[in-house]
Design a protein around this motif. Structure first.
Motif, mmCIF file in Angstrom:
data_model
loop_
_atom_site.group_PDB
_atom_site.id
_atom_site.type_symbol
_atom_site.label_atom_id
_atom_site.label_comp_id
_atom_site.label_asym_id
_atom_site.label_seq_id
_atom_site.Cartn_x
_atom_site.Cartn_y
_atom_site.Cartn_z
ATOM 1 N N HIS A 197 0.765 -1.173 0.202
ATOM 2 C CA HIS A 197 0.013 0.051 -0.163
ATOM 3 C C HIS A 197 0.852 1.219 -0.011
ATOM 4 O O HIS A 197 0.762 2.188 -0.702
ATOM 5 C CB HIS A 197 -0.807 0.084 1.242
ATOM 6 C CG HIS A 197 -1.900 1.374 1.400
ATOM 7 N ND1 HIS A 197 -3.035 1.135 0.972
ATOM 8 C CD2 HIS A 197 -1.523 2.358 1.983
ATOM 9 C CE1 HIS A 197 -3.666 2.334 1.394
ATOM 10 N NE2 HIS A 197 -2.681 3.313 1.775
ATOM 11 N N GLU A 198 1.712 1.227 0.991
ATOM 12 C CA GLU A 198 2.581 2.637 1.065
ATOM 13 C C GLU A 198 3.508 2.761 -0.020
ATOM 14 O O GLU A 198 3.747 3.899 -0.833
ATOM 15 C CB GLU A 198 3.532 2.511 2.200
ATOM 16 C CG GLU A 198 2.506 2.413 3.551
ATOM 17 C CD GLU A 198 1.545 3.515 3.872
ATOM 18 O OE1 GLU A 198 1.849 4.687 3.180
ATOM 19 O OE2 GLU A 198 0.645 3.584 4.498
ATOM 20 N N HIS B 45 1.639 4.691 -2.751
ATOM 21 C CA HIS B 45 1.614 5.962 -2.631
ATOM 22 C C HIS B 45 3.041 6.535 -3.150
ATOM 23 O O HIS B 45 3.228 7.585 -3.970
ATOM 24 C CB HIS B 45 1.606 6.492 -1.037
ATOM 25 C CG HIS B 45 0.046 6.304 -0.658
ATOM 26 N ND1 HIS B 45 -1.014 7.008 -1.128
ATOM 27 C CD2 HIS B 45 -0.484 5.696 0.565
ATOM 28 C CE1 HIS B 45 -1.913 6.847 -0.562
ATOM 29 N NE2 HIS B 45 -1.684 5.855 0.519
ATOM 30 N N GLU C 30 -6.118 7.846 -2.194
ATOM 31 C CA GLU C 30 -6.020 6.473 -1.757
ATOM 32 C C GLU C 30 -6.364 5.419 -2.864
ATOM 33 O O GLU C 30 -6.336 4.236 -2.650
ATOM 34 C CB GLU C 30 -6.895 6.260 -0.645
ATOM 35 C CG GLU C 30 -6.328 6.954 0.718
ATOM 36 C CD GLU C 30 -5.193 6.621 1.233
ATOM 37 O OE1 GLU C 30 -4.573 5.370 1.261
ATOM 38 O OE2 GLU C 30 -4.351 7.275 1.806
ATOM 39 N N SER D 249 -2.868 3.299 -4.277
ATOM 40 C CA SER D 249 -2.167 2.773 -2.943
ATOM 41 C C SER D 249 -3.044 1.438 -2.779
ATOM 42 O O SER D 249 -2.395 0.290 -2.535
ATOM 43 C CB SER D 249 -2.181 3.496 -1.889
ATOM 44 O OG SER D 249 -3.220 4.165 -1.538
HETATM 45 ZN ZN ZN Z 1 -2.738 5.323 2.027
#
Ligand code: ZN
Length: 678
Positions: free
Chosen positions: A466-467, A470, A496, A499
């Motif tokens: 997820h990170e 980003h 979001e 990510s």
């Molecule tokens: Zn996030």
């Protein structure tokens, strides 16, 4: 070429020593090259704020016609400086090992924030930007100008002095109310007493070891997540779960009822002064969603998509409960997680501990780097011997066709006083030909040691993906002409999506087989284990989305009405009943500890909105071979690279050929019922 405002002398020496490849002279020095102490940090930061002010003064002193060169360039430079100051102080607050340094960083963040507010209310700057003839500019620059002018108007810059004065006062009050609301939640821990140790039956051994009876035979359990979560998942005692759930959902009550009521009034007055019918409308004006009515539409459509799958999941939970209670017809909120765990084990034959040996940190890190490199057509190169705030931090360069396009830091393991969740923390905006985008991944993943290979949980690996999503967005979107449209500067309700989409790579047996190997035997993770893991993690998604939709409705409903018409308890109870299938516990007041009602206010929909987009994006990739074909490059070009240079609604349409739909989310929610082979 302009550099970040540190010591130029040192930079030159540093560059000369490392300039080996052709592109290297273009690489800016790393932020820690000068080993700043707190005083040097403040000097750097003040230097940036001064440079921003000089730039603003210069814009205001321009005589004659406004142009992009004499006005927008200076504005963007001020933004670049203020952003850099804010990113750096935010990072230091989160990661610096020394508490005194962190405190000075907090003070600096306040100072930067005041500079940001002052700029957003600077009428001279607004009028100067509004006077630029934009028609001849390129589309990205035109969009930039249009969006900045909207933001200025949303701040009230074009109102008369009396209104601006009132707005300033309301904004200060709001800041105070938000801080009180959040402090009440942070201080709102409750503790329940357990007098009979048998009540903890079902909880894992490490939990029992950490919760021994005191000298009076009493066990104390708090409402903090590490205490609360396992009880809801594993405690066989319904009475215990009921008492803890009640304590948890009455945190910060009654104090926050009045604070929230006041916050609704303050926000309603701000929205009214700026010409909007409600705070929900006002707050949506610079988002993808555009207005409050579309939030209501979204909630309704999501409910329609959720219901059939949520019903199916609910029936499985009910069947499980009837093994103990044959007459059962309902499931209480305090029973949901408990039965969910039982069904996961019984029906999906998956024990989350069984995947940990495949996820030692060093292999996962390399696997994620390799996956991202293939997917986004980039390469990564470790920068050796680059100094940073902690010796465990790694520095990396991202390269595109051999050319450096960004730098990132991996600060991945827990440390005393460090930010305790996971986030991508920006460090510098990318500006094409002028400044490389930089960012830091701050995580708290297990650190490998001599006795422990740093085995990660499934959720840890998901967080890492997820990170990293980003991070790639920040770097690939960081090749724009202006700081103000770089990276993730688009509408806040899109951020979001990329990510959350990258999390899906963790479900691919093909991707996992490339790096998830048993740390002892070296065997790759078996495809059937991945399949069971995926099904088990899919079970409960629809009920989760339903619950999120209930919170979304709460966040919208209280901010869409006139504050005098809002009965917080009535709305919270009604929305829980309307969007979820679980029976509420009487006497709870969930809004009092729902922290997002202060920060996100009416925009809690963002999470599910972006989940819908993420799943729709994901279905465009070839599920049999996620890294192949044209889609990865098309995704990079059409979604990530534009940064904030156009509306995210257009990014979505360009990539999908249509606006997002909920069909992919519906398939994602029902993945545990999918019988097709992986
Ligand atoms: Zn996030």
């Amino acid at each position: 070429m302009r550099m970040i405002n540190l010591c130029m002398g040192l930079f030159t020496a540093f560059l000369a020593a490392t300039a080996v490849a052709q592109d290297l002279p273009k690489i800016q020095p790393s932020v820690w090259t000068t080993h700043p102490d707190a005083a040097a940090f403040e000097k750097t930061e003040n230097g940036r704020l001064d440079a921003a002010q000089r730039s603003i003064d210069k814009i205001l002193s321009v005589k004659g016609a406004r142009t992009i060169d004499n006005t927008l360039s200076g504005y963007d430079e001020a933004l670049r400086q203020i952003n850099a100051a804010g990113y750096f102080s935010g990072l230091m607050e989160a990661v610096h090992p020394d508490a005194a340094f962190r405190d000075r960083a907090t003070a600096m963040t306040r100072k930067v924030s005041a500079a940001q507010t002052a700029l957003s209310l600077n009428r001279g700057v607004y009028e100067a930007l509004a006077a630029i003839p934009a028609a001849q500019a390129d589309p990205a620059t035109r969009y930039y100008l249009k969006r900045q002018l909207l933001e200025f108007r949303l701040a009230g810059v074009d109102k008369d002095d009396a209104v601006r004065g009132r707005l300033k006062k309301l904004s200060d009050e709001l800041t105070e109310e938000i801080s009180t609301f959040e402090r009440n939640i942070n201080d709102g821990q409750k503790i329940i007493e357990v007098h009979d140790a048998a009540e903890l039956s079902g909880l894992p051994k490490d939990y029992l070891d950490a919760h021994k009876p005191d000298k009076n035979g009493v066990i104390h359990i708090t409402t903090d997540y590490p205490d609360y979560g396992p009880v809801m998942d594993f405690a066989a005692s319904d009475g215990l779960r009921r008492r803890l759930s009640l304590a948890f959902n009455t945190r910060a009550f009654p104090q926050n009822r009045d604070v929230l009521a006041k916050m609704l009034e303050t926000r309603y007055e701000i929205a009214s002064l700026l010409g909007y019918a409600s705070w929900a409308d006002y707050y949506a004006a610079d988002k993808m969603i555009g207005n409050g009515a579309r939030i209501a539409d979204f909630i309704r459509d999501l409910d329609k998509a959720v219901r059939p799958v949520a019903d199916r999941e609910f029936q499985m939970l009910l069947a499980q409960k009837r093994k103990f209670d044959p007459q059962a017809a309902t499931i209480g909120v305090q029973e949901k997680s408990y039965y969910q765990e039982l069904v996961r084990r019984a029906k999906f034959d998956f024990d989350s501990q069984s995947v940990r040996p495949y996820f030692p940190y060093p292999a996962v890190k390399q696997g994620i780097l390799d996956t991202a490199a293939t997917l986004f057509h980039v390469t990564f190169r470790r920068e050796e011997n680059t100094p940073s705030w902690d010796p465990t931090v790694e520095t990396w360069l991202a390269l595109d066709s051999g050319k450096v396009i960004g730098r990132f830091y991996l600060d991945m393991h827990p440390r005393r006083g460090k930010f305790s969740h996971a986030e991508m923390s920006p460090l510098l905006d990318g500006i094409r030909g002028k400044q490389l985008p930089e960012a830091v991944l701050i995580c708290n993943l297990p650190r490998p040691s001599d006795s422990d290979p740093g085995l990660m949980d499934y959720e840890d690996v998901q967080t890492f993906f997820h990170e990293f999503g980003h991070l790639m967005h920040w770097i690939l979107g960081g090749q724009q002409q202006w700081a103000g449209i770089s990276g993730i500067s688009m509408e806040a309700d899109f951020v979001e999506a990329p990510s959350q989409m990258l999390e899906e790579w963790l479900h691919s047996p093909q991707v996992l087989a490339s790096f998830a190997r048993d740390y002892k035997s070296g065997q790759p993770i078996p495809a059937d284990l991945v399949l069971r893991m995926n099904r088990a993690s899919a079970f409960g998604r629809a009920n989760y989305v339903g619950q999120q939709n209930g919170y979304t409705a709460l966040s919208y409903d209280i901010y869409n009405a006139k504050p005098q018409d809002v009965n917080l308890d009535a709305i919270a109870d009604r929305d829980a009943l309307k969007y979820t299938l679980f029976t509420a516990l009487p006497g709870t007041h969930v809004y009092a500890s729902f922290g997002h009602l202060s920060g996100y206010s009416s925009a809690y929909y963002t999470y599910m909105w972006d989940k819908v987009i993420a799943e729709d994006f994901f279905e465009q990739f070839d599920s049999k071979n996620l890294l192949a074909g044209d889609t990865p490059m098309r995704y990079r070009r059409e979604v990530l690279e534009p940064g904030g240079s156009m509306s995210a609604n257009d990014l979505v349409k360009n990539f999908l050929g249509r606006p997002q739909s909920m069909k992919a989310l519906q398939r994602w929610m029902a993945a545990e019922f999918d019988t097709a082979p992986p």
